[in-house]
Design a protein around this motif. Sequence first.
Motif, PDB file in Angstrom:
ATOM      1  N   GLY A  53      14.643  15.696  48.452  1.00  0.00           N
ATOM      2  CA  GLY A  53      14.606  16.063  49.856  1.00  0.00           C
ATOM      3  C   GLY A  53      13.939  17.403  50.123  1.00  0.00           C
ATOM      4  O   GLY A  53      13.790  17.800  51.262  1.00  0.00           O
ATOM      5  N   THR A  54      13.544  18.115  49.074  1.00  0.00           N
ATOM      6  CA  THR A  54      12.862  19.390  49.251  1.00  0.00           C
ATOM      7  C   THR A  54      11.440  19.125  49.723  1.00  0.00           C
ATOM      8  O   THR A  54      10.747  18.299  49.142  1.00  0.00           O
ATOM      9  CB  THR A  54      12.823  20.173  47.922  1.00  0.00           C
ATOM     10  N   PRO A  55      11.010  19.799  50.789  1.00  0.00           N
ATOM     11  CA  PRO A  55       9.633  19.585  51.254  1.00  0.00           C
ATOM     12  C   PRO A  55       8.625  19.913  50.157  1.00  0.00           C
ATOM     13  O   PRO A  55       8.826  20.848  49.391  1.00  0.00           O
ATOM     14  CB  PRO A  55       9.489  20.565  52.420  1.00  0.00           C
ATOM     15  N   ARG A  56       7.570  19.133  50.086  1.00  0.00           N
ATOM     16  CA  ARG A  56       6.530  19.352  49.088  1.00  0.00           C
ATOM     17  C   ARG A  56       5.242  19.741  49.783  1.00  0.00           C
ATOM     18  O   ARG A  56       5.029  19.419  50.941  1.00  0.00           O
ATOM     19  CB  ARG A  56       6.319  18.084  48.279  1.00  0.00           C
ATOM     20  N   LYS A  57       4.383  20.422  49.061  1.00  0.00           N
ATOM     21  CA  LYS A  57       3.084  20.788  49.594  1.00  0.00           C
ATOM     22  C   LYS A  57       2.210  19.542  49.653  1.00  0.00           C
ATOM     23  O   LYS A  57       2.290  18.678  48.780  1.00  0.00           O
ATOM     24  CB  LYS A  57       2.408  21.816  48.698  1.00  0.00           C
ATOM     25  N   LEU A  58       1.372  19.458  50.668  1.00  0.00           N
ATOM     26  CA  LEU A  58       0.473  18.323  50.796  1.00  0.00           C
ATOM     27  C   LEU A  58      -0.425  18.197  49.579  1.00  0.00           C
ATOM     28  O   LEU A  58      -0.721  17.088  49.126  1.00  0.00           O
ATOM     29  CB  LEU A  58      -0.369  18.446  52.066  1.00  0.00           C
ATOM     30  N   SER A  59      -0.809  19.322  48.968  1.00  0.00           N
ATOM     31  CA  SER A  59      -1.678  19.271  47.798  1.00  0.00           C
ATOM     32  C   SER A  59      -1.008  18.567  46.615  1.00  0.00           C
ATOM     33  O   SER A  59      -1.675  18.049  45.735  1.00  0.00           O
ATOM     34  CB  SER A  59      -2.102  20.680  47.384  1.00  0.00           C
ATOM     35  N   GLU A  60       0.329  18.530  46.588  1.00  0.00           N
ATOM     36  CA  GLU A  60       1.044  17.871  45.501  1.00  0.00           C
ATOM     37  C   GLU A  60       0.971  16.348  45.597  1.00  0.00           C
ATOM     38  O   GLU A  60       1.196  15.665  44.614  1.00  0.00           O
ATOM     39  CB  GLU A  60       2.504  18.309  45.475  1.00  0.00           C
ATOM     40  N   ILE A  61       0.693  15.816  46.782  1.00  0.00           N
ATOM     41  CA  ILE A  61       0.661  14.358  46.923  1.00  0.00           C
ATOM     42  C   ILE A  61      -0.757  13.817  47.019  1.00  0.00           C
ATOM     43  O   ILE A  61      -0.961  12.636  47.258  1.00  0.00           O
ATOM     44  CB  ILE A  61       1.494  13.879  48.139  1.00  0.00           C
ATOM     45  N   ARG A  62      -1.742  14.693  46.799  1.00  0.00           N
ATOM     46  CA  ARG A  62      -3.136  14.253  46.831  1.00  0.00           C
ATOM     47  C   ARG A  62      -3.315  13.093  45.851  1.00  0.00           C
ATOM     48  O   ARG A  62      -2.828  13.131  44.736  1.00  0.00           O
ATOM     49  CB  ARG A  62      -4.060  15.396  46.441  1.00  0.00           C
ATOM     50  N   GLY A  63      -3.980  12.069  46.274  1.00  0.00           N
ATOM     51  CA  GLY A  63      -4.229  10.925  45.409  1.00  0.00           C
ATOM     52  C   GLY A  63      -3.207   9.811  45.565  1.00  0.00           C
ATOM     53  O   GLY A  63      -3.369   8.730  45.017  1.00  0.00           O
ATOM     54  N   TRP A  64      -2.125  10.035  46.307  1.00  0.00           N
ATOM     55  CA  TRP A  64      -1.118   8.984  46.501  1.00  0.00           C
ATOM     56  C   TRP A  64      -1.607   7.918  47.471  1.00  0.00           C
ATOM     57  O   TRP A  64      -1.161   6.792  47.440  1.00  0.00           O
ATOM     58  CB  TRP A  64       0.167   9.565  47.060  1.00  0.00           C
ATOM     59  N   LEU A  65      -2.487   8.311  48.361  1.00  0.00           N
ATOM     60  CA  LEU A  65      -2.945   7.398  49.402  1.00  0.00           C
ATOM     61  C   LEU A  65      -4.311   6.847  49.046  1.00  0.00           C
ATOM     62  O   LEU A  65      -5.155   7.552  48.514  1.00  0.00           O
ATOM     63  CB  LEU A  65      -3.030   8.133  50.742  1.00  0.00           C
ATOM     64  N   ASP A  66      -4.522   5.598  49.351  1.00  0.00           N
ATOM     65  CA  ASP A  66      -5.847   5.040  49.107  1.00  0.00           C
ATOM     66  C   ASP A  66      -6.576   4.892  50.436  1.00  0.00           C
ATOM     67  O   ASP A  66      -6.028   5.134  51.502  1.00  0.00           O
ATOM     68  CB  ASP A  66      -5.774   3.710  48.357  1.00  0.00           C
ATOM     69  N   ASP A  67      -7.831   4.520  50.374  1.00  0.00           N
ATOM     70  CA  ASP A  67      -8.643   4.427  51.590  1.00  0.00           C
ATOM     71  C   ASP A  67      -8.122   3.389  52.572  1.00  0.00           C
ATOM     72  O   ASP A  67      -8.378   3.486  53.760  1.00  0.00           O
ATOM     73  CB  ASP A  67     -10.100   4.102  51.221  1.00  0.00           C
ATOM     74  N   GLY A  68      -7.395   2.386  52.090  1.00  0.00           N
ATOM     75  CA  GLY A  68      -6.894   1.346  52.970  1.00  0.00           C
ATOM     76  C   GLY A  68      -5.596   1.708  53.663  1.00  0.00           C
ATOM     77  O   GLY A  68      -5.102   0.975  54.500  1.00  0.00           O
ATOM     78  N   ASP A  69      -5.007   2.842  53.336  1.00  0.00           N
ATOM     79  CA  ASP A  69      -3.728   3.232  53.911  1.00  0.00           C
ATOM     80  C   ASP A  69      -3.932   3.661  55.361  1.00  0.00           C
ATOM     81  O   ASP A  69      -4.934   4.266  55.711  1.00  0.00           O
ATOM     82  CB  ASP A  69      -3.130   4.389  53.104  1.00  0.00           C
ATOM     83  N   ASP A  70      -2.967   3.376  56.206  1.00  0.00           N
ATOM     84  CA  ASP A  70      -3.083   3.729  57.624  1.00  0.00           C
ATOM     85  C   ASP A  70      -2.375   5.056  57.919  1.00  0.00           C
ATOM     86  O   ASP A  70      -1.848   5.274  58.989  1.00  0.00           O
ATOM     87  CB  ASP A  70      -2.550   2.609  58.505  1.00  0.00           C
ATOM     88  N   PHE A  71      -2.374   5.952  56.955  1.00  0.00           N
ATOM     89  CA  PHE A  71      -1.703   7.243  57.092  1.00  0.00           C
ATOM     90  C   PHE A  71      -2.185   8.005  58.318  1.00  0.00           C
ATOM     91  O   PHE A  71      -1.378   8.537  59.080  1.00  0.00           O
ATOM     92  CB  PHE A  71      -1.917   8.079  55.822  1.00  0.00           C
TER      93      PHE A  71
END
Length: 90
Positions: A53-71
């Motif tokens: 539940g600790t907030p994470r930096k956006l840079s830590e999740i880089r690569g989790w999303l692919d081009d098809g994701d509707d993020f």
Amino acid sequence: MTINLTMRRRVNITGLKSRLSEFVGMAEAGEEVLICRGNLPVARLVPFAAPAGTPRKLSEIRGWLDDGDDFQRRLEARRARVAGDGSCSS
């Protein structure tokens, strides 16, 4: 309790004291460091695992999303909801 003695990095306390920043950097990079006193393991320096539940930096999740994701669409929808309910100010 099982102790894994096949760690990639080992350091005696004397070496740790003189190069602490270097070994902390290794831990930050995800490595574990086995700390020894007279070649006998006494402690481990490990990467910090933040509580769930600790907030994470956006840079830590880089690569989790692919081009098809509707993020991007979901992000814009959330921003619109937050702006519309008056609970946040910009």
